[in-house]
Design an enzyme around this catalytic site. Structure first.
Site, mmCIF file in Angstrom:
data_model
loop_
_atom_site.group_PDB
_atom_site.id
_atom_site.type_symbol
_atom_site.label_atom_id
_atom_site.label_comp_id
_atom_site.label_asym_id
_atom_site.label_seq_id
_atom_site.Cartn_x
_atom_site.Cartn_y
_atom_site.Cartn_z
ATOM 1 N N ARG A 1 -55.554 -2.809 -30.637
ATOM 2 C CA ARG A 1 -55.936 -4.145 -31.100
ATOM 3 C C ARG A 1 -56.761 -4.831 -30.004
ATOM 4 N NH1 ARG A 1 -50.118 -6.479 -32.665
ATOM 5 N NH2 ARG A 1 -49.511 -4.917 -31.126
ATOM 6 N N LYS B 1 -51.188 -8.110 -26.517
ATOM 7 C CA LYS B 1 -49.854 -7.827 -25.967
ATOM 8 C C LYS B 1 -49.633 -8.584 -24.668
ATOM 9 C CE LYS B 1 -47.063 -5.874 -27.485
ATOM 10 N NZ LYS B 1 -46.101 -6.404 -28.499
ATOM 11 N N TYR C 1 -49.257 -12.645 -27.078
ATOM 12 C CA TYR C 1 -47.806 -12.456 -27.226
ATOM 13 C C TYR C 1 -47.218 -12.291 -25.826
ATOM 14 C CZ TYR C 1 -48.330 -11.611 -32.234
ATOM 15 O OH TYR C 1 -48.612 -11.749 -33.565
ATOM 16 N N HIS D 1 -43.153 -12.558 -25.344
ATOM 17 C CA HIS D 1 -41.775 -12.026 -25.498
ATOM 18 C C HIS D 1 -41.031 -12.049 -24.161
ATOM 19 C CE1 HIS D 1 -42.933 -10.770 -29.498
ATOM 20 N NE2 HIS D 1 -43.924 -10.053 -29.011
ATOM 21 N N GLU E 1 -45.884 -16.041 -30.210
ATOM 22 C CA GLU E 1 -44.685 -15.907 -31.054
ATOM 23 C C GLU E 1 -43.810 -17.151 -31.108
ATOM 24 O OE1 GLU E 1 -45.107 -14.258 -28.212
ATOM 25 O OE2 GLU E 1 -43.303 -14.370 -26.984
ATOM 26 N N ASP F 1 -28.774 -11.589 -44.456
ATOM 27 C CA ASP F 1 -29.272 -12.718 -43.661
ATOM 28 C C ASP F 1 -28.173 -13.750 -43.616
ATOM 29 O OD1 ASP F 1 -32.511 -13.577 -42.897
ATOM 30 O OD2 ASP F 1 -30.951 -15.103 -42.719
ATOM 31 N N LEU G 1 -34.341 -12.606 -35.888
ATOM 32 C CA LEU G 1 -35.011 -13.363 -34.818
ATOM 33 C C LEU G 1 -34.357 -14.718 -34.654
ATOM 34 C CD1 LEU G 1 -37.364 -13.780 -32.779
ATOM 35 C CD2 LEU G 1 -38.678 -14.773 -34.654
ATOM 36 N N VAL H 1 -37.176 -3.260 -35.286
ATOM 37 C CA VAL H 1 -38.430 -4.024 -35.147
ATOM 38 C C VAL H 1 -38.245 -5.152 -34.127
ATOM 39 C CG1 VAL H 1 -40.249 -5.257 -36.395
ATOM 40 C CG2 VAL H 1 -38.944 -3.478 -37.569
ATOM 41 N N ASP I 1 -39.017 -6.085 -29.564
ATOM 42 C CA ASP I 1 -39.858 -6.899 -28.665
ATOM 43 C C ASP I 1 -39.092 -8.091 -28.108
ATOM 44 O OD1 ASP I 1 -39.813 -8.234 -31.069
ATOM 45 O OD2 ASP I 1 -41.967 -8.550 -31.198
HETATM 46 N N1 LIG Z 1 -41.859 -4.271 -32.879
HETATM 47 C C1 LIG Z 1 -42.969 -4.854 -33.275
HETATM 48 O O1 LIG Z 1 -44.048 -4.290 -33.175
HETATM 49 C C2 LIG Z 1 -42.932 -6.202 -33.894
HETATM 50 C C3 LIG Z 1 -41.792 -6.942 -33.802
HETATM 51 N N2 LIG Z 1 -41.667 -8.156 -34.424
HETATM 52 C C4 LIG Z 1 -40.379 -8.825 -34.258
HETATM 53 O O2 LIG Z 1 -39.570 -8.756 -35.416
HETATM 54 C C5 LIG Z 1 -38.544 -9.761 -35.320
HETATM 55 C C6 LIG Z 1 -38.424 -10.505 -36.651
HETATM 56 O O3 LIG Z 1 -39.575 -11.325 -36.838
HETATM 57 P P1 LIG Z 1 -39.808 -12.216 -38.152
HETATM 58 O O4 LIG Z 1 -39.359 -11.500 -39.357
HETATM 59 O O5 LIG Z 1 -41.185 -12.722 -38.073
HETATM 60 O O6 LIG Z 1 -38.808 -13.443 -37.889
HETATM 61 P P2 LIG Z 1 -38.305 -14.488 -38.980
HETATM 62 O O7 LIG Z 1 -37.928 -15.716 -38.221
HETATM 63 O O8 LIG Z 1 -39.282 -14.605 -40.104
HETATM 64 O O9 LIG Z 1 -36.993 -13.794 -39.586
HETATM 65 C C7 LIG Z 1 -35.834 -13.588 -38.839
HETATM 66 C C8 LIG Z 1 -34.650 -13.677 -39.776
HETATM 67 O O10 LIG Z 1 -33.487 -13.286 -39.035
HETATM 68 C C9 LIG Z 1 -32.410 -14.015 -39.599
HETATM 69 N N3 LIG Z 1 -31.264 -13.936 -38.701
HETATM 70 C C10 LIG Z 1 -31.053 -14.539 -37.507
HETATM 71 N N4 LIG Z 1 -29.850 -14.199 -37.028
HETATM 72 C C11 LIG Z 1 -29.278 -13.367 -37.955
HETATM 73 C C12 LIG Z 1 -28.022 -12.693 -38.058
HETATM 74 N N5 LIG Z 1 -27.103 -12.829 -37.109
HETATM 75 N N6 LIG Z 1 -27.796 -11.908 -39.143
HETATM 76 C C13 LIG Z 1 -28.723 -11.778 -40.110
HETATM 77 N N7 LIG Z 1 -29.910 -12.412 -40.079
HETATM 78 C C14 LIG Z 1 -30.179 -13.198 -39.018
HETATM 79 C C15 LIG Z 1 -32.994 -15.410 -39.790
HETATM 80 O O11 LIG Z 1 -32.227 -16.201 -40.677
HETATM 81 C C16 LIG Z 1 -34.389 -15.074 -40.324
HETATM 82 O O12 LIG Z 1 -34.406 -15.054 -41.748
HETATM 83 C C17 LIG Z 1 -38.975 -10.633 -34.121
HETATM 84 O O13 LIG Z 1 -38.263 -10.245 -32.968
HETATM 85 C C18 LIG Z 1 -40.436 -10.299 -33.967
HETATM 86 O O14 LIG Z 1 -40.931 -10.584 -32.667
HETATM 87 C C19 LIG Z 1 -42.686 -8.682 -35.165
HETATM 88 C C20 LIG Z 1 -43.878 -7.992 -35.281
HETATM 89 C C21 LIG Z 1 -44.100 -6.718 -34.602
HETATM 90 C C1 LIG Z 2 -45.455 -9.227 -32.372
HETATM 91 C C2 LIG Z 2 -45.718 -8.090 -31.494
HETATM 92 O O1 LIG Z 2 -45.015 -7.862 -30.551
HETATM 93 C C3 LIG Z 2 -46.828 -7.204 -31.774
HETATM 94 O O2 LIG Z 2 -47.554 -7.447 -32.737
HETATM 95 O O3 LIG Z 2 -47.034 -6.235 -31.024
#
Ligand SMILES: NC(=O)C1=CN([C@@H]2O[C@H](COP(=O)(O)OP(=O)(O)OC[C@H]3O[C@@H](n4cnc5c(N)ncnc54)[C@H](O)[C@@H]3O)[C@@H](O)[C@H]2O)C=CC1
Ligand SMILES: CC(=O)C(=O)O
Ligand SMILES: [Mg+2]
Length: 372
Positions: A15, A75, A94, A96, A118, A198, A240, A267, A270
């Site tokens: 990217r 990143k 980003y 993190h 983020e 959730d 998250l 996922v 990060d």
């Molecule tokens: N590995 C990667 O390449 C990437 C990682 N991510 C990461 O993915 C993660 C999720 O991101 P989003 O979906 O955008 O966040 P979001 O804020 O849209 O969703 C997170 C959800 O987790 C729920 N939650 C919180 N604590 C909980 C628990 N104890 N039990 C069940 N649910 C719970 C919340 O209510 C919310 O609905 C983040 O850490 C983000 O940085 C995002 C994009 C790329």
């Molecule tokens: C959100 C994040 O960590 C990524 O897009 O790589």
């Protein structure tokens, strides 16, 4: 303002902070853009494309960091990039930071103004600069999980959809936000047996209305989580708490008791990951096995589909880049509380509560630092 776009250097990260079309917008606003040679080549943008958009090409990242007042990346900066940051330089990318003490310390030391994509917020309670990559990673998580379930990866040899006469895979998604809902859409489309956990009732209601029974939605207690994880073929970690380290919801004991050859895709890695046994992996070596459970924990999943991801990210970041360049960071941050929520570190102080708490560092109110 002089805006710099270095080439990304994380493993298999193709990217780029700005595509040529974004550069053209900045140039039209009267700004200068310097781009490291071959920064966009991995997704088909040549230096000539950037020059045609009005950028100047520099031969090294060192020169880009030295010349630019604002660095726009994708990143988090790696150690050698962090060493190039200087007092009052603006970094927009980003970060993190909650699970990453060395990076936090280096950014504090640099004196730079570090705005994390983020933690930028919006009026609807969303995270507009995280959302596009969460859409990508959520959708990708099922294809990553499908591969992890194959025998050659150590998986239990289950086809997500099954075929007539066999059971489909049981896919459990923990967290039903942007990643989780996108993962569920793909898994449902592939005819898996899908359960989303959730702890937000509003989120569960929204998902229930969307899926109309094609995915089960379950309130996330410790009891429900354990029951569903132990029955799963594939678990997606998608929780998250914005800015904070992810809670370790799936323990090492759960992993021991999961089905042999089951797979997890963390996922949330990060932000440190929501499985106790997770450690970050790379696209070069995406999986490893603990207690017969295949772990996929790539922290930059969207980098694998870098062209789609770069356009999606630029669509979201461009208005903020323009705002920061036109107004300068001080005015832009003072004028927009949602952009201010993105400020994590400034002039040697941590300005994001969750990051300060994660590392036991002092938190400083960003408004006070900005003289508001
Ligand atoms: N590995 C990667 O390449 C990437 C990682 N991510 C990461 O993915 C993660 C999720 O991101 P989003 O979906 O955008 O966040 P979001 O804020 O849209 O969703 C997170 C959800 O987790 C729920 N939650 C919180 N604590 C909980 C628990 N104890 N039990 C069940 N649910 C719970 C919340 O209510 C919310 O609905 C983040 O850490 C983000 O940085 C995002 C994009 C790329
Ligand atoms: C959100 C994040 O960590 C990524 O897009 O790589
Ligand atoms: Mg086991």
């Amino acid at each position: 303002m002089i805006i710099g776009v270095p080439k990304e250097i994380k493993n298999h990260e193709y990217r780029v902070g700005m595509v040529p079309a974004s550069v053209r917008e900045l140039v039209n606003h009267g700004h200068q853009v310097v781009v490291e040679t071959n920064a966009g080549l991995g997704i088909g943008f040549t230096d000539e494309d950037y020059v045609a958009a009005g950028a100047a090409i520099l031969a090294s990242a060192e020169e880009v960091f030295a010349k630019a007042e604002m660095i726009v990346k994708v990143k988090e900066p790696l150690a050698n990039e962090r060493a190039r940051l200087r007092q009052d330089q603006l970094l927009f990318t980003y970060l993190h930071l909650a699970p990453d003490l060395p990076q936090t310390e280096d950014l504090v030391k640099s004196g730079a103004v570090c705005i994390a994509y983020e933690t930028v917020t919006d009026d609807r309670g969303g995270l507009p600069l995280l959302a596009p990559m969460s859409e990508v990673a959520g959708r990708m998580s099922i294809q990553a999980g499908a591969q992890a379930l194959e025998k050659s990866r150590g998986g239990r040899g289950v086809l997500i959809s099954g075929v007539p006469g066999t059971d489909p895979a049981k896919v459990v998604v923990i967290g039903g936000g942007v990643v989780g809902s996108n993962a569920a859409r793909i898994a449902v489309g592939m005819r898996a047996d899908v359960t989303i956990l959730d702890r937000s009732i509003d989120t569960l209601r929204r998902l229930d209305a969307e899926f109309g029974g094609r995915a089960k939605v379950v309130y996330s207690t410790a009891d429900a989580l354990e029951r569903h994880v132990l029955e799963a073929d594939l678990v997606i970690g998608a929780v998250l708490i914005p800015g904070a380290a992810a809670p370790k919801l799936v323990t090492a004991d759960h992993i021991k008791r999961m089905k042999q050859g089951a797979a997890i895709v963390d996922v949330a890695i990060d932000q440190g990951g929501c499985f106790e046994t997770s450690k970050a992996t790379t696209h070069a070596e995406p999986t490893y096995i603990v207690d017969d459970v295949v772990h996929y924990c790539v922290a930059n999943m969207p980098g694998a589909v870098a062209r789609t991801s770069t356009f999606a990210l630029n669509n979201a970041t461009l208005p903020y880049i323009i705002k920061l360049a036109n107004k300068g960071y001080k005015q832009a941050l003072l004028d927009d509380k949602h952009l201010l929520a993105g400020l994590n570190v400034m002039h040697g102080k941590v300005t994001c509560k969750e990051v300060a708490e994660a590392h036991n560092l002092a938190y400083v109110d960003p408004k006070a630092l900005l003289g508001a």
